[in-house]
Motif scaffolding. Structure first.
Motif, mmCIF file in Angstrom:
data_model
loop_
_atom_site.group_PDB
_atom_site.id
_atom_site.type_symbol
_atom_site.label_atom_id
_atom_site.label_comp_id
_atom_site.label_asym_id
_atom_site.label_seq_id
_atom_site.Cartn_x
_atom_site.Cartn_y
_atom_site.Cartn_z
ATOM 1 N N HIS A 192 3.854 -6.754 16.608
ATOM 2 C CA HIS A 192 2.684 -6.163 15.951
ATOM 3 C C HIS A 192 1.477 -7.069 16.131
ATOM 4 C CE1 HIS A 192 0.636 -3.406 13.223
ATOM 5 N NE2 HIS A 192 0.055 -4.480 12.705
ATOM 6 N N TYR A 193 0.405 -6.472 16.642
ATOM 7 C CA TYR A 193 -0.823 -7.204 16.946
ATOM 8 C C TYR A 193 -1.840 -6.968 15.837
ATOM 9 C CZ TYR A 193 -4.844 -8.726 19.804
ATOM 10 O OH TYR A 193 -5.961 -9.369 20.284
ATOM 11 N N SER A 194 -2.311 -8.048 15.235
ATOM 12 C CA SER A 194 -3.366 -8.088 14.222
ATOM 13 C C SER A 194 -2.803 -8.026 12.811
ATOM 14 C CB SER A 194 -4.420 -6.981 14.393
ATOM 15 O OG SER A 194 -4.142 -5.875 13.579
ATOM 16 N N VAL A 195 -3.639 -8.476 11.875
ATOM 17 C CA VAL A 195 -3.313 -8.407 10.452
ATOM 18 C C VAL A 195 -4.366 -7.570 9.727
ATOM 19 C CG1 VAL A 195 -1.909 -10.484 10.263
ATOM 20 C CG2 VAL A 195 -4.397 -10.696 10.181
ATOM 21 N N VAL A 196 -4.935 -6.592 10.417
ATOM 22 C CA VAL A 196 -5.838 -5.644 9.770
ATOM 23 C C VAL A 196 -5.056 -4.896 8.696
ATOM 24 C CG1 VAL A 196 -7.220 -3.550 10.120
ATOM 25 C CG2 VAL A 196 -7.332 -5.424 11.783
ATOM 26 N N PRO A 197 -5.569 -4.825 7.451
ATOM 27 C CA PRO A 197 -4.780 -4.295 6.327
ATOM 28 C C PRO A 197 -4.229 -2.895 6.526
ATOM 29 C CG PRO A 197 -6.737 -5.431 5.505
ATOM 30 C CD PRO A 197 -6.875 -5.384 6.999
ATOM 31 N N THR A 198 -4.905 -2.045 7.297
ATOM 32 C CA THR A 198 -4.411 -0.673 7.478
ATOM 33 C C THR A 198 -3.115 -0.622 8.270
ATOM 34 O OG1 THR A 198 -5.900 -0.450 9.386
ATOM 35 C CG2 THR A 198 -6.676 0.425 7.277
#
Length: 323
Positions: free
Chosen positions: A57-63
């Motif tokens: 999983h790429y990124s820790v964007v909350p959505t």
């Protein structure tokens, strides 16, 4: 260790506007496949989740957190690529969100030590979960593409080049203010997410500066744009994108924001480092780049350390599951 099938995912809205991160995901999939990893990008052509052993999983964007929770509930190994850089202290709500991603992940992978240090200054992370691999660039940028193609297509002579999505954290407006008196035009290549910021950049730029739409990654015209540039400019408030490695492999003089990330990847001699918040510093950096021939060591350095797919081998080891 057994073979594993990998699903690459990110937050839902990522591909609405294609920046470097989104292009990186497609590149990541293709290069992992070259190394023998059965990797797919999440979407309608992917298999159901139960067909995969590992989710990257790429990124820790909350959505994206609901998706990550689903992955863990399904019992899959979760490898997290945070892709985050804080230029100022984050709010507690943001730290809490990132901490949940870290708690759910089996492995958290960073592309640099400077990125790791930036993140753990604000959020606790179990060191036993941490792994590293390097940034990567395609060898096609070493090819001797004719720089005249881009010049003729866009009716340019000498020019400075900035490649990447136009947004506040990339700090294009500061580059415009610093270089607006330059007789050599600054050419921006990239999409935008924030229309207001994009329009502010267009309004502030003198008439001889150019804003060009998204160019196909690795295309001949993009490689020609890099090859023909007098200098590559990226004075962002976060680490430079992979376009900086493409520019280095193309033997273009580079002006980058000074800091731990630039020092880690390019040292003190291979690029011109500037204070991204100082117009005078940006001006001096560009002047130095224009009068100083690029060192052949820059291309050798990028080739030896950051070439795809070899640089992904540590990540391949992380993506394996135990028999």
């Amino acid at each position: 260790m057994s073979d594993s099938r990998v699903l690459i995912t990110t937050y839902p809205a990522a591909f609405l506007h294609r920046g470097g991160g989104e292009l990186e995901l497609v590149d990541l999939m293709n290069n992992l496949r070259q190394l023998g990893v059965r990797a797919d990008l999440y979407g309608p052509t992917a298999q159901p989740l139960n067909k995969y052993d590992v989710v990257l999983h790429y990124s820790v964007v909350p959505t994206g957190i609901e998706f990550v929770r689903e992955v863990k509930a399904a019992g899959k190994k979760l490898v997290l690529l945070p892709s985050i850089w804080w230029s100022k202290a984050p709010a507690q709500s943001e730290k809490d969100s990132v901490a949940e991603f870290f708690e759910l992940a089996d492995v958290v992978v960073f592309k640099s030590n400077s990125e790791y240090e930036n993140v753990v200054e604000h959020v606790r992370l179990d060191s036993s979960k941490v792994a590293f691999y390097r940034w990567g660039v395609d060898s096609c940028f070493e090819e001797l593409v004719d720089g005249e193609l881009f010049k003729q297509t866009y009716r340019l002579d000498d020019y400075l080049l900035a490649v990447g999505i136009i947004e506040e954290r990339k700090n294009q407006l500061s580059a415009i203010h610093a270089l607006r008196e330059s007789k050599i035009p600054l050419v921006f290549v990239g999409d935008y997410r924030d229309r207001a910021y994009y329009e502010a950049c267009v309004k502030a730029a003198p008439s001889h500066f150019k804003f060009l739409p998204y160019l196909q990654p690795k295309s001949e015209v993009l490689r020609s744009a890099l090859r023909g540039a007098k200098a590559f400019i990226e004075v962002s408030l976060e680490p430079a994108g992979f376009s900086a490695f493409e520019a280095g492999l193309s033997r273009v003089p580079m002006v980058l924001s000074a800091g731990a990330w630039t020092q880690e990847h390019f040292g003190g001699e291979l690029v011109h480092q500037v204070d991204p918040m100082s117009t005078a510093s940006i001006q001096r950096g560009v002047e130095a780049a224009l009068r100083t021939p690029v060192s052949p060591e820059l291309q050798r350095h990028v080739h030896n350390k950051y070439l795809m797919p070899q640089c992904l081998e540590p990540l391949v080891r992380v993506l394996k599951v135990r028999a």
